[in-house]
Structure formats: C-alpha cells, structure tokens
Design an enzyme around this catalytic site. Structure first.
Site, short mmCIF file in Angstrom:
data_model
loop_
_atom_site.label_atom_id
_atom_site.label_comp_id
_atom_site.label_asym_id
_atom_site.label_seq_id
_atom_site.Cartn_x
_atom_site.Cartn_y
_atom_site.Cartn_z
N GLU A 100 0.82 -1.22 0.00
CA GLU A 100 0.00 0.00 0.00
C GLU A 100 0.85 1.27 0.00
OE1 GLU A 100 -3.70 1.93 2.59
OE2 GLU A 100 -2.67 0.15 3.32
N GLU A 136 -12.90 2.76 3.85
CA GLU A 136 -11.92 3.03 4.90
C GLU A 136 -11.98 4.52 5.23
OE1 GLU A 136 -7.60 1.12 5.71
OE2 GLU A 136 -7.58 2.86 4.40
#
Length: 279
Positions: free
Chosen positions: A155, A256
């Site tokens: 990520e 998220e």
C-alpha cells in the site's frame, strides 16, 4: 455504472470502532454489508492467544459476513506506526512471527488478501538496509499468502499524514510490487490503490488508474478533504470507480473512511441498501 455496480466491504478498524471488536462484524451485517476487512486487530501482539483468534473468527462467522482483507501485524496502528516489516530488530521479528498466524487466520475464514504495510523510515538506519530487510520479509509474506491461495497487498500512504513512510507515490508502491514478484516468481503481489492517500499526495488519479489498474489487487476509498464518507469532500469517487471497472478491476472496494461525529451505522446514506450486500 455507479456505486451500485461496485463490490464494497467495510473496514472494521476505522468504522464501527465505537463498538468492541467482537461486536463490529454484526454491526456491519445489520447495516446491510456482507463483507468486511480489518487491520491487524491486536496492536500489542503479533501472536495473540488462540482463544482471541477463535473469538474473532466466531464473531465474523456468526454475523454471516465474509472477511475479504486482513493486515499483517503493523505495530501501533492506529498510532505512530505504519508497519513493521522494514524496521530492524524486534519489530521485524514480530512481523515474521505474525506471518503464518495471519495467513492461517485468513485461511480459516476464506480471506484471499493480506496487506503488508511497509513501515516508517528509522532515524540512523540506512534506507537501503531497510529496503533490503523489507524485500526479505515481503518475500516470506508473499509465499505465505500463496500457500493459502491469497494475494499480498502493498500500500501507498500519504506524505502529509505519514511523513516517515517511504511509499508515498503510486510508482513507489508498484515498484515494490514488481520487486517482490521478481524475487518470488509467484506473481501474487499486488498494489493496494487507496484513492484517498493518492489524492492527498496530489497524484493524477485518472492517470494512476490508467497505468496501474492491471496491477491492483484491492481498492480503498475515503473522500478528501477530511477522510469522510463519499460526498463529504470533493473527490469524484463514483467516476473514479467507474474508470477502474472499465479498466478491468473487478475486486473489492474497501470503505476506509471516518464516520464523523455520528454513529458508523449512519455513515452509509450515500450507498443504496441493495448495493451493500456481498456479491
């Protein structure tokens, strides 16, 4: 196309956090969702007691939701840490001890994506030394993910909120993905494209999607500014997800974002109820 054409899951480490961990899967189900993801829930332990793992597994199964994503141990997150795998010493050792624990837990719930946060730069340590350690640990993680038929996610975060994290551009994240795949020959390392983090870095999101959709294994969203629900900021998230779909991305989109000053259950009014179930 539009939001109704996406496959969404809820990140239970940022939404429903007003509830105890074991109550969150049922809360997500009550809100209409059929899939969830998690950061590593035990921030103080890379190897929690089996009873703790079993209790979370039971909560997820009892709620009738699918676990679609799980982070490896990443230190104090939320908190000052951004991963453990590139940090020499105890944190790297904790990450290694966690690899099979996380993979086995994921396998027990049919979870097919494991996210490995890279870790912050450490003052006084040569970045090249950290990068070499990171590659060693990511190779181990990729092999463990492959063992359970899962992908390994890498990520990109954003520099304003994570100034010591080295992967703060899409090309930097994809470069690590490519190095891991070259080292293992497995091809199961993928890019985690978080549109909020990329936007905070000022990146050209349509261009990022065009270049890297084929290497993307998971997508996460929050609006910007504020990291709130879609519609609370200025990001054209619906259009960006449409572009991802047209580019061939068929995976999950992780929610998220922060619910704001309201209960998490009230933070989904942007998404029709019929679009929330796993499919």
């Amino acid at each position: 196309m539009g939001f109704a054409d996406q496959r969404f899951n809820v990140n239970l480490s940022i939404l429903f956090t007003e509830l105890p961990l074991l109550e969150r899967p049922a809360a997500a189900a009550a809100a209409g969702f059929g899939a969830v993801e998690l950061w590593w829930p035990w921030v103080d332990s890379a190897t929690p007691e089996q009873s703790e793992l079993d209790a979370l597994k039971k909560a997820i199964e009892d709620a009738g939701v699918q676990l679609t994503g799980l982070n490896f141990y990443a230190g104090q997150l939320p908190g000052p840490d951004r991963g453990a795998l590139s940090i020499p010493g105890a944190e790297s050792e904790k990450f290694r001890a966690n690899i099979d624990v996380a993979a086995d837990f994921a396998q027990s719930l049919g979870c097919k994506a494991l996210n490995a946060l890279y870790g912050n730069r450490v003052e006084g340590v040569d970045p090249a030394e950290q990068d070499a350690l990171a590659l060693e640990n990511l190779v181990l993680a990729a092999r463990a993910a492959s063992r359970i038929g899962a992908i390994l996610l890498i990520e990109t975060l954003n520099k304003p909120e994570s100034p010591d994290y080295p992967l703060v551009t899409a090309p930097a994240g994809v470069d690590v993905v490519d190095k891991v795949n070259e080292a293992t020959g497995l091809g199961n390392a993928k890019f985690l494209m978080d549109l909020y983090h990329l936007s905070m870095n000022g990146e050209d999101l349509p261009s990022v999607i065009e270049q890297y959709a084929s290497k993307t294994g998971h997508v996460q969203i929050a609006d910007n500014p504020g990291r709130g629900a879609p519609g609370t900021g200025t990001l054209p998230l619906e259009d960006l997800l449409d572009q991802l779909g047209k580019a061939g991305y068929e995976g999950w989109v992780g929610l998220e974002y922060k619910p704001g000053d309201r209960p998490s259950a009230e933070a989904f009014d942007w998404l029709p109820a019929e679009a929330r179930a796993a499919r």
